[in-house]
Enzyme design. Structure first.
Site, PDB file in Angstrom:
ATOM      1  N   TRP A  26    -107.340  55.912 -30.949  1.00 55.44           N
ATOM      2  CA  TRP A  26    -106.555  56.508 -29.858  1.00 55.44           C
ATOM      3  C   TRP A  26    -106.135  57.930 -30.186  1.00 55.44           C
ATOM      4  O   TRP A  26    -106.091  58.800 -29.318  1.00 55.44           O
ATOM      5  CB  TRP A  26    -105.339  55.647 -29.517  1.00 55.44           C
ATOM      6  CG  TRP A  26    -105.718  54.257 -29.112  1.00 55.44           C
ATOM      7  CD1 TRP A  26    -105.319  53.096 -29.710  1.00 55.44           C
ATOM      8  CD2 TRP A  26    -106.589  53.872 -28.040  1.00 55.44           C
ATOM      9  NE1 TRP A  26    -105.896  52.022 -29.077  1.00 55.44           N
ATOM     10  CE2 TRP A  26    -106.667  52.464 -28.050  1.00 55.44           C
ATOM     11  CE3 TRP A  26    -107.299  54.577 -27.075  1.00 55.44           C
ATOM     12  CZ2 TRP A  26    -107.438  51.753 -27.138  1.00 55.44           C
ATOM     13  CZ3 TRP A  26    -108.071  53.872 -26.167  1.00 55.44           C
ATOM     14  CH2 TRP A  26    -108.138  52.473 -26.201  1.00 55.44           C
ATOM     15  N   LYS A  40     -98.340  47.027 -23.958  1.00 59.21           N
ATOM     16  CA  LYS A  40     -98.423  46.424 -25.291  1.00 59.21           C
ATOM     17  C   LYS A  40     -97.108  45.704 -25.625  1.00 59.21           C
ATOM     18  O   LYS A  40     -97.111  44.551 -25.983  1.00 59.21           O
ATOM     19  CB  LYS A  40     -98.716  47.487 -26.355  1.00 59.21           C
ATOM     20  CG  LYS A  40     -99.925  48.373 -26.054  1.00 59.21           C
ATOM     21  CD  LYS A  40    -101.253  47.666 -26.285  1.00 59.21           C
ATOM     22  CE  LYS A  40    -102.440  48.358 -25.638  1.00 59.21           C
ATOM     23  NZ  LYS A  40    -102.731  49.692 -26.100  1.00 59.21           N
ATOM     24  N   ASP A  45     -97.550  59.063 -29.586  1.00 58.58           N
ATOM     25  CA  ASP A  45     -97.981  57.914 -28.783  1.00 58.58           C
ATOM     26  C   ASP A  45     -97.413  56.671 -29.472  1.00 58.58           C
ATOM     27  O   ASP A  45     -97.802  56.354 -30.599  1.00 58.58           O
ATOM     28  CB  ASP A  45     -99.515  57.884 -28.757  1.00 58.58           C
ATOM     29  CG  ASP A  45    -100.091  56.640 -28.080  1.00 58.58           C
ATOM     30  OD1 ASP A  45     -99.318  55.765 -27.647  1.00 58.58           O
ATOM     31  OD2 ASP A  45    -101.342  56.543 -27.996  1.00 58.58           O
TER      32      ASP A  45
HETATM   33  C1  PLP Z   1    -103.820  50.677 -25.823  1.00 61.75           C
HETATM   34  C2  PLP Z   1    -103.507  52.005 -26.370  1.00 61.75           C
HETATM   35  C3  PLP Z   1    -103.903  53.192 -25.731  1.00 61.75           C
HETATM   36  C4  PLP Z   1    -104.709  53.190 -24.474  1.00 61.75           C
HETATM   37  O1  PLP Z   1    -103.910  52.826 -23.411  1.00 61.75           O
HETATM   38  P1  PLP Z   1    -104.352  52.862 -21.872  1.00 61.75           P
HETATM   39  O2  PLP Z   1    -103.083  52.557 -21.188  1.00 61.75           O
HETATM   40  O3  PLP Z   1    -105.412  51.845 -21.708  1.00 61.75           O
HETATM   41  O4  PLP Z   1    -104.834  54.249 -21.569  1.00 61.75           O
HETATM   42  C5  PLP Z   1    -103.501  54.377 -26.296  1.00 61.75           C
HETATM   43  N1  PLP Z   1    -102.766  54.429 -27.411  1.00 61.75           N
HETATM   44  C6  PLP Z   1    -102.393  53.315 -28.053  1.00 61.75           C
HETATM   45  C7  PLP Z   1    -101.567  53.427 -29.299  1.00 61.75           C
HETATM   46  C8  PLP Z   1    -102.736  52.075 -27.552  1.00 61.75           C
HETATM   47  O5  PLP Z   1    -102.352  50.965 -28.199  1.00 61.75           O
END
Ligand code: PLP
Length: 361
Positions: A101, A195, A171
């Site tokens: 990511w 998540k 993030d």
């Molecule tokens: C799942 C995830 C993403 C991607 O998320 P989307 O909402 O599908 O764009 C990005 N960063 C992390 C840390 C993730 O766990």
């Protein structure tokens, strides 16, 4: 009705209490005679839902007044673009690439300016967090970017990087609200909620006000400007109303069980149970390096692909769902987010012990 122990990396398990409450309110939300799904986002009832959600999140995280809380859409992926479009005033940003990511975010940012990869753990398949105490931070960097918990590889920053005074952007999709954090150490904290907080479709961004300006990348679409959303309190257009409502319930649930210190204690207990077993197991082995281990996503293998597949299959049949690892690591991954109970992790460890006894001589 049978609920499984859901170890999926995302969308993921939610507190049963929250789901029951939502079910109770499905046809008639607090005397309005309608579901929150059917309700105008300009209505009085929804106004209270979104304001309460924001306030509860502020209380939980201790978000200072000079930070905006935005409820956005487009997943974490859209933030990979919005961040450089809004923040690259000098056209430069530094990325610490600790997984899939972070790499995606870095590649996307390079469309809008000079995106430097200043540290990476790709050399050992992202199994660790590199030393970030003295990195070659670009003098002109508008920000330093990290993915705080690497959902796929099961690693987590336990110390924030030394950004040498530059703005930190993180993030936190897969570790959002998993422990107390000091918001003031960041310029922006964001994550998709699917998540650790709520249903897919909502992204929460917490941004220091001085970073939110009209000075953005040329021709940035209106919807991709933080200022538009900040000025309208996340109601510039129709927000993901039902998702925000569920997030609000999860915030209330967290407050009720003791807030982030209490959930941190629970999360540490769960992680200790699982890692403790992995460290003494003769069959299973954790893939992340010890000092970089995530409290949320626990990756492990047997070393035999067929046996891994057999484990996932038998576990599923035993009511332990979603344990298949991501294809880039293989093996298994147990996501043990906030809403996963200690009983769930105990059941997993018990099952692993039995599987081990059957498959080792
Ligand atoms: C799942 C995830 C993403 C991607 O998320 P989307 O909402 O599908 O764009 C990005 N960063 C992390 C840390 C993730 O766990």
């Amino acid at each position: 009705m049978k609920r499984v122990y859901n170890f999926s990396a995302g969308p993921a398990v939610l507190p049963e209490e929250v789901l029951r409450e939502a079910a109770d309110e499905m046809l008639d939300y607090q005397g309005t005679g309608m579901s929150v799904m059917e309700m105008s986002h300009r209505s009085k009832a929804f106004d209270k839902i979104i304001k309460d959600a924001e306030q509860d999140l502020r209380d939980l995280m201790g978000i200072p007044d000079n930070y905006k809380v935005l409820f956005l859409q487009g997943g974490a992926h859209l933030q990979f673009a919005m961040i450089p479009m809004n923040f690259m005033k000098n056209g430069v940003a530094d990325y610490i690439v600790t997984g899939h990511w972070a790499e995606r975010a870095w590649k996307e940012a390079s469309k809008y300016g000079k995106a430097n990869c200043i540290a990476s753990s790709k050399d050992r398949n992202y199994s660790y967090i590199p030393d970030c105490s003295d990195l070659p931070i670009d003098e002109d960097a508008d920000y330093v970017y990290i993915c705080q918990n690497n959902t796929i590889y099961g690693t987590q920053f336990h110390t924030l990087p030394n950004t040498k005074g530059k703005t930190l952007v993180a993030d936190v999709s897969s570790c959002f609200l998993s422990e107390p954090i000091d918001v003031e150490k960041y310029g922006m904290i964001y994550g998709g909620v699917q998540k650790n907080i709520g249903p897919a479709g909502v992204v929460i961004a917490i941004i220091r006000e001085d970073l939110i300006t009209e000075d953005v990348y040329p021709n940035t679409p209106t919807m991709l400007q933080y200022k538009i959303h900040a000025d309208k309190d996340s109601l510039y257009n129709t927000p993901p109303a039902y998702g925000i409502y569920i997030c609000g319930k999860v915030f209330k649930w967290l407050k009720k069980i003791g807030g982030l210190p209490a959930i941190k204690e629970r999360n540490e207990k769960k992680a200790a149970l699982l890692y403790g077993f992995l460290d003494e197991s003769k069959l299973f082995k954790g893939t992340a390096e010890k000092d970089s281990r995530s409290y949320m996503n626990v990756d492990f293998v047997t070393g035999d692909k067929d046996l891994d597949a057999e484990f996932v299959k038998e576990a599923e049949a035993a009511g332990l769902s979603g344990l298949k690892g991501h294809r880039s690591v293989g093996g298994m991954r147990a996501s043990i987010y906030n809403a996963m109970s200690i009983e769930g992790v105990e059941a997993l460890v018990k099952f692993m012990k039995e599987f081990e006894a059957k498959h080792t001589k």
